[in-house]
Write a protein that holds these residues in place. Structure first.
Motif, PDB file in Angstrom:
ATOM      1  N   LEU A   1       0.823  -1.208   0.000  1.00 55.42           N
ATOM      2  CA  LEU A   1       0.000   0.000   0.000  1.00 55.42           C
ATOM      3  C   LEU A   1       0.857   1.257   0.000  1.00 55.42           C
ATOM      4  CD1 LEU A   1      -3.070   0.787   0.183  1.00 55.42           C
ATOM      5  CD2 LEU A   1      -2.665   1.136   2.627  1.00 55.42           C
ATOM      6  N   THR A   2       1.889   1.269   0.846  1.00 59.18           N
ATOM      7  CA  THR A   2       2.713   2.469   0.993  1.00 59.18           C
ATOM      8  C   THR A   2       3.869   2.532   0.002  1.00 59.18           C
ATOM      9  OG1 THR A   2       4.033   1.361   2.704  1.00 59.18           O
ATOM     10  CG2 THR A   2       2.143   2.660   3.427  1.00 59.18           C
ATOM     11  N   SER A   3       4.312   1.386  -0.483  1.00 59.07           N
ATOM     12  CA  SER A   3       5.477   1.373  -1.372  1.00 59.07           C
ATOM     13  C   SER A   3       5.100   1.370  -2.853  1.00 59.07           C
ATOM     14  CB  SER A   3       6.360   0.155  -1.084  1.00 59.07           C
ATOM     15  OG  SER A   3       6.827   0.177   0.245  1.00 59.07           O
ATOM     16  N   TYR A   4       3.880   0.962  -3.179  1.00 56.46           N
ATOM     17  CA  TYR A   4       3.481   0.851  -4.575  1.00 56.46           C
ATOM     18  C   TYR A   4       2.245   1.714  -4.888  1.00 56.46           C
ATOM     19  CZ  TYR A   4       6.677  -3.118  -4.642  1.00 56.46           C
ATOM     20  OH  TYR A   4       7.796  -3.910  -4.548  1.00 56.46           O
ATOM     21  N   MET A   5       1.149   1.438  -4.201  1.00 60.43           N
ATOM     22  CA  MET A   5      -0.101   2.130  -4.520  1.00 60.43           C
ATOM     23  C   MET A   5      -0.035   3.613  -4.224  1.00 60.43           C
ATOM     24  SD  MET A   5      -2.540   0.442  -5.960  1.00 60.43           S
ATOM     25  CE  MET A   5      -3.973   1.420  -5.510  1.00 60.43           C
ATOM     26  N   LEU A   6       0.458   3.971  -3.042  1.00 61.33           N
ATOM     27  CA  LEU A   6       0.474   5.376  -2.631  1.00 61.33           C
ATOM     28  C   LEU A   6       1.324   6.246  -3.555  1.00 61.33           C
ATOM     29  CD1 LEU A   6      -0.382   7.540  -0.640  1.00 61.33           C
ATOM     30  CD2 LEU A   6       1.467   6.819   0.874  1.00 61.33           C
ATOM     31  N   PRO A   7       2.586   5.902  -3.812  1.00 58.67           N
ATOM     32  CA  PRO A   7       3.353   6.753  -4.743  1.00 58.67           C
ATOM     33  C   PRO A   7       2.797   6.744  -6.161  1.00 58.67           C
ATOM     34  CG  PRO A   7       4.592   4.784  -4.171  1.00 58.67           C
ATOM     35  CD  PRO A   7       3.414   4.824  -3.253  1.00 58.67           C
ATOM     36  N   TRP A   8       2.238   5.606  -6.577  1.00 61.51           N
ATOM     37  CA  TRP A   8       1.659   5.553  -7.925  1.00 61.51           C
ATOM     38  C   TRP A   8       0.502   6.533  -8.060  1.00 61.51           C
ATOM     39  CZ3 TRP A   8      -3.026   2.597  -9.466  1.00 61.51           C
ATOM     40  CH2 TRP A   8      -3.253   2.695 -10.851  1.00 61.51           C
ATOM     41  N   LEU A   9      -0.362   6.622  -7.055  1.00 62.06           N
ATOM     42  CA  LEU A   9      -1.484   7.556  -7.119  1.00 62.06           C
ATOM     43  C   LEU A   9      -0.998   9.006  -7.156  1.00 62.06           C
ATOM     44  CD1 LEU A   9      -4.019   5.970  -4.580  1.00 62.06           C
ATOM     45  CD2 LEU A   9      -4.180   5.995  -7.075  1.00 62.06           C
ATOM     46  N   ILE A  10      -0.043   9.338  -6.302  1.00 61.00           N
ATOM     47  CA  ILE A  10       0.423  10.725  -6.233  1.00 61.00           C
ATOM     48  C   ILE A  10       1.132  11.132  -7.523  1.00 61.00           C
ATOM     49  CG2 ILE A  10       1.874  12.349  -4.977  1.00 61.00           C
ATOM     50  CD1 ILE A  10       1.442  10.646  -2.485  1.00 61.00           C
ATOM     51  N   TRP A  11       2.004  10.262  -8.028  1.00 58.40           N
ATOM     52  CA  TRP A  11       2.709  10.609  -9.259  1.00 58.40           C
ATOM     53  C   TRP A  11       1.778  10.584 -10.469  1.00 58.40           C
ATOM     54  CZ3 TRP A  11       6.926  13.212  -9.140  1.00 58.40           C
ATOM     55  CH2 TRP A  11       7.806  13.077  -8.072  1.00 58.40           C
ATOM     56  N   SER A  12       0.705   9.808 -10.395  1.00 61.60           N
ATOM     57  CA  SER A  12      -0.293   9.871 -11.465  1.00 61.60           C
ATOM     58  C   SER A  12      -0.973  11.232 -11.478  1.00 61.60           C
ATOM     59  CB  SER A  12      -1.338   8.765 -11.270  1.00 61.60           C
ATOM     60  OG  SER A  12      -0.766   7.487 -11.419  1.00 61.60           O
TER      61      SER A  12
ATOM     62  N   THR B   1      -3.244   4.237   6.188  1.00 61.15           N
ATOM     63  CA  THR B   1      -4.576   4.253   5.574  1.00 61.15           C
ATOM     64  C   THR B   1      -5.060   5.671   5.339  1.00 61.15           C
ATOM     65  OG1 THR B   1      -5.115   2.150   6.655  1.00 61.15           O
ATOM     66  CG2 THR B   1      -6.949   3.462   5.814  1.00 61.15           C
ATOM     67  N   ALA B   2      -4.888   6.546   6.324  1.00 62.47           N
ATOM     68  CA  ALA B   2      -5.338   7.932   6.173  1.00 62.47           C
ATOM     69  C   ALA B   2      -4.584   8.630   5.055  1.00 62.47           C
ATOM     70  CB  ALA B   2      -5.157   8.675   7.493  1.00 62.47           C
ATOM     71  N   MET B   3      -3.281   8.433   4.980  1.00 63.73           N
ATOM     72  CA  MET B   3      -2.508   9.074   3.924  1.00 63.73           C
ATOM     73  C   MET B   3      -2.874   8.509   2.556  1.00 63.73           C
ATOM     74  SD  MET B   3       1.254   9.711   5.629  1.00 63.73           S
ATOM     75  CE  MET B   3       1.490   8.028   6.190  1.00 63.73           C
ATOM     76  N   TYR B   4      -3.172   7.216   2.490  1.00 65.09           N
ATOM     77  CA  TYR B   4      -3.578   6.620   1.221  1.00 65.09           C
ATOM     78  C   TYR B   4      -4.884   7.226   0.734  1.00 65.09           C
ATOM     79  CZ  TYR B   4      -5.662   3.267  -2.002  1.00 65.09           C
ATOM     80  OH  TYR B   4      -6.276   2.698  -3.085  1.00 65.09           O
ATOM     81  N   TYR B   5      -5.864   7.359   1.622  1.00 64.75           N
ATOM     82  CA  TYR B   5      -7.151   7.917   1.208  1.00 64.75           C
ATOM     83  C   TYR B   5      -7.033   9.403   0.867  1.00 64.75           C
ATOM     84  CZ  TYR B   5      -9.780   3.696   2.295  1.00 64.75           C
ATOM     85  OH  TYR B   5     -10.274   2.416   2.287  1.00 64.75           O
ATOM     86  N   GLY B   6      -6.128  10.115   1.536  1.00 61.34           N
ATOM     87  CA  GLY B   6      -5.888  11.505   1.169  1.00 61.34           C
ATOM     88  C   GLY B   6      -5.344  11.619  -0.244  1.00 61.34           C
ATOM     89  N   ALA B   7      -4.379  10.756  -0.594  1.00 60.86           N
ATOM     90  CA  ALA B   7      -3.840  10.763  -1.954  1.00 60.86           C
ATOM     91  C   ALA B   7      -4.893  10.320  -2.965  1.00 60.86           C
ATOM     92  CB  ALA B   7      -2.613   9.854  -2.024  1.00 60.86           C
ATOM     93  N   LEU B   8      -5.705   9.337  -2.602  1.00 61.05           N
ATOM     94  CA  LEU B   8      -6.745   8.855  -3.509  1.00 61.05           C
ATOM     95  C   LEU B   8      -7.769   9.951  -3.785  1.00 61.05           C
ATOM     96  CD1 LEU B   8      -8.068   6.521  -5.079  1.00 61.05           C
ATOM     97  CD2 LEU B   8      -9.233   5.873  -2.959  1.00 61.05           C
ATOM     98  N   LEU B   9      -8.145  10.695  -2.748  1.00 60.19           N
ATOM     99  CA  LEU B   9      -9.088  11.798  -2.936  1.00 60.19           C
ATOM    100  C   LEU B   9      -8.537  12.825  -3.915  1.00 60.19           C
ATOM    101  CD1 LEU B   9     -11.652  13.381  -2.169  1.00 60.19           C
ATOM    102  CD2 LEU B   9     -10.377  14.339  -0.235  1.00 60.19           C
ATOM    103  N   TRP B  10      -7.266  13.154  -3.784  1.00 59.41           N
ATOM    104  CA  TRP B  10      -6.685  14.162  -4.668  1.00 59.41           C
ATOM    105  C   TRP B  10      -6.598  13.657  -6.104  1.00 59.41           C
ATOM    106  CZ3 TRP B  10      -6.311  18.775  -5.920  1.00 59.41           C
ATOM    107  CH2 TRP B  10      -5.324  19.246  -6.794  1.00 59.41           C
ATOM    108  N   VAL B  11      -6.210  12.417  -6.315  1.00 64.64           N
ATOM    109  CA  VAL B  11      -6.072  11.927  -7.686  1.00 64.64           C
ATOM    110  C   VAL B  11      -7.446  11.809  -8.346  1.00 64.64           C
ATOM    111  CG1 VAL B  11      -6.181   9.422  -7.283  1.00 64.64           C
ATOM    112  CG2 VAL B  11      -4.764  10.311  -9.117  1.00 64.64           C
ATOM    113  N   VAL B  12      -8.483  11.505  -7.583  1.00 65.84           N
ATOM    114  CA  VAL B  12      -9.840  11.477  -8.156  1.00 65.84           C
ATOM    115  C   VAL B  12     -10.263  12.877  -8.580  1.00 65.84           C
ATOM    116  CG1 VAL B  12     -12.271  11.084  -7.604  1.00 65.84           C
ATOM    117  CG2 VAL B  12     -10.574   9.384  -6.960  1.00 65.84           C
ATOM    118  N   ILE B  13      -9.962  13.869  -7.753  1.00 68.93           N
ATOM    119  CA  ILE B  13     -10.307  15.257  -8.093  1.00 68.93           C
ATOM    120  C   ILE B  13      -9.586  15.699  -9.362  1.00 68.93           C
ATOM    121  CG2 ILE B  13     -10.076  17.651  -7.334  1.00 68.93           C
ATOM    122  CD1 ILE B  13     -10.521  16.678  -4.478  1.00 68.93           C
TER     123      ILE B  13
END
Length: 357
Positions: free
Chosen positions: A48-59, A175-187
Motif C-alpha cells: 500500500l505504501t510502497s506501490y499504490m500510494l506513490p503511484w497515485l500521487i505521481w499519477s 490508511t489515512a494518507m492513502y485515502y488523502g492521496a486517492l481523494l486528490w487523484v480522483v479530483i
C-alpha cells in the motif's frame, strides 16, 4: 457480447456528452474505484505504501503535466520545481498554523504564480526555446531552495511535515494518507476529463495544433497559454504538497531535482500525450516497472537461470527498461493509452473485424 455500442442511443445532449457513454466503460470505472477504495482491506501495508500510494500521487502529477503538454502542447522540463514550490509552501503554511486545506490552496497558488512567470516565455518562444526557459526555472528554483535557509533550512537540511488534519480527519497512518492521496487523484482526474470537454479545453487544443490559426478564429493565445500554465502549475503545486505530506513526510532539495522532471516527462510520453488513462499507465510504467524487473532478474538469478556477475545483474533491469521505452517510441509513439484504445476498439466490434474503419 457485453462490450457493444448496440443499445446506446443518444436522444439528449447530456447522454451524448457523457464521460463514459458505453455501460461497460462505466462498470470498469466503478470497479476500479471500488478496488481502490478497498485497497487497505486486501493489500499489505508494504504494498500500500510502497506501490499504490506513490503511484497515485505521481499519477496526479503526471495528469497535471498532461494538461500542459498533452492538451495545450506547451513543453515543460521543470515540473519538479513546480512541485517543490508547492511542497515547501504547504509545510511553511501549516507550521504557521494555517489549516491544511487552505495550505494546499496556498501551495497551488504560489506554484501557479511562479509557474506563470516562467511560462510567459511561451508567449514569445516555443519548442526547444521553451524547454530552455523551463529548464531555467528548474535550476533557479533548485538554487533558491538550497541557498535560502529560510525556505529549506540549508543545502543538507530536511524539513519535516507537521501533523495535520484533512477534512477533520488526522492525516496520520498509512490508511489515512492513502485515502488523502486517492481523494486528490480522483479530483484531478475528474477535472482534467471535464476540462477536455469545455471551451477552455478546446481552445487549448486549437493552440496546440496551430496557435496562429487559433488566433484567427478568435482564440487569444496570450490568455489561454497563461491559463494553461496557471492551471497546470496549480495542480502540480498541490500534488507536490500531497507528495510531501502523504508519502515523504519530510522534504529535501534532492527530492525535486532535474531527474524528477525528466521522469515526469517520461510518464506523459510513455503513457500517451493528452490521455488521462495514459497518465496512470505512464506513472505505473516509470515507477513500478523497474522494481518489477529488478525482482524478476533477482529471482531468475536465485533459480540459477542467469549466471552473470553481480555488476551486470544490477544493470540488466535498467537495460531492459530502456529497451522497452525505445520499443514504445518506435512501434507505438502514441503511448500505452493508444495500445489500450486499440484493444478497446477491437472488442467493440469483435468478432466482426470487417466493421472496423
Amino acid at each position: 457480447m457485453f462490450y457493444r455500442l448496440s443499445g446506446v442511443h443518444h436522444t439528449r445532449y447530456q447522454t451524448a456528452r457523457a464521460l463514459w457513454p458505453i455501460p461497460t466503460d462505466r462498470r470498469v470505472v466503478y470497479l476500479l474505484l471500488g478496488l481502490a477504495l478497498a485497497a487497505p482491506l486486501y493489500m499489505s501495508d508494504l504494498y500500500l505504501t510502497s506501490y499504490m500510494l506513490p503511484w497515485l500521487i505521481w499519477s496526479a502529477a503526471a495528469l497535471s503535466l498532461t494538461l500542459l503538454m498533452g492538451i495545450a502542447g506547451q513543453l515543460h522540463f521543470g515540473f519538479a520545481a513546480v512541485m517543490a514550490i508547492g511542497a515547501y509552501t504547504s509545510i511553511h503554511l501549516t507550521r504557521a498554523g494555517v489549516p491544511f486545506e487552505l495550505a494546499l490552496i496556498g501551495a497551488g497558488l504560489m506554484a501557479a504564480v511562479i509557474g506563470c512567470i516562467f511560462g510567459a516565455a511561451a508567449l514569445r518562444v516555443k519548442g526547444l526555446y521553451l524547454v530552455m526557459a523551463t529548464l531555467a526555472m528548474q535550476y533557479l528554483v533548485d538554487w533558491t531552495i538550497i541557498n535560502v535557509p529560510a525556505i529549506s533550512g540549508g543545502a543538507q537540511a530536511t524539513l519535516s511535515t507537521p501533523d495535520v488534519r484533512l477534512l477533520f480527519v488526522p492525516l496520520q497512518g498509512d490508511t489515512a494518507m492513502y485515502y488523502g492521496a486517492l481523494l486528490w487523484v480522483v479530483i484531478v482526474t475528474l477535472l482534467v476529463l471535464n476540462i477536455k470537454r469545455t471551451s477552455f479545453g478546446r481552445a487549448l487544443v486549437a493552440i496546440r495544433d496551430k496557435d496562429f490559426a487559433a488566433s484567427v478564429i478568435g482564440v487569444n493565445p496570450f490568455k489561454y497559454k497563461l491559463l494553461a500554465f496557471f492551471t497546470s502549475s496549480f495542480l502540480g503545486g498541490v500534488s507536490g504538497a500531497v507528495l510531501a505530506f502523504c508519502y515523504y513526510q519530510a522534504v529535501t532539495p534532492e527530492q525535486f531535482g532535474f531527474n524528477v522532471s525528466i521522469q515526469l516527462v517520461a510518464m506523459v510520453l510513455v503513457g500517451g500525450l493528452g490521455s488521462v488513462i495514459g497518465a496512470f499507465m505512464g506513472a505505473g510504467f516509470v515507477l513500478l516497472l523497474p522494481i518489477i524487473l529488478t525482482n524478476v532478474v533477482a529471482w531468475m538469478s536465485i533459480m540459477g537461470w542467469l549466471s552473470v556477475s553481480s555488476n551486470l545483474l544490477a544493470h540488466i533491469p535498467l537495460m531492459v527498461y530502456g529497451a522497452l521505452i525505445i520499443g514504445f517510441i518506435l512501434f507505438e509513439p502514441l503511448g500505452l493509452a493508444k495500445i489500450y484504445d486499440n484493444l478497446r476498439k477491437y472488442f467493440l466490434v469483435w468478432p466482426f473485424r470487417h466493421t472496423q474503419s
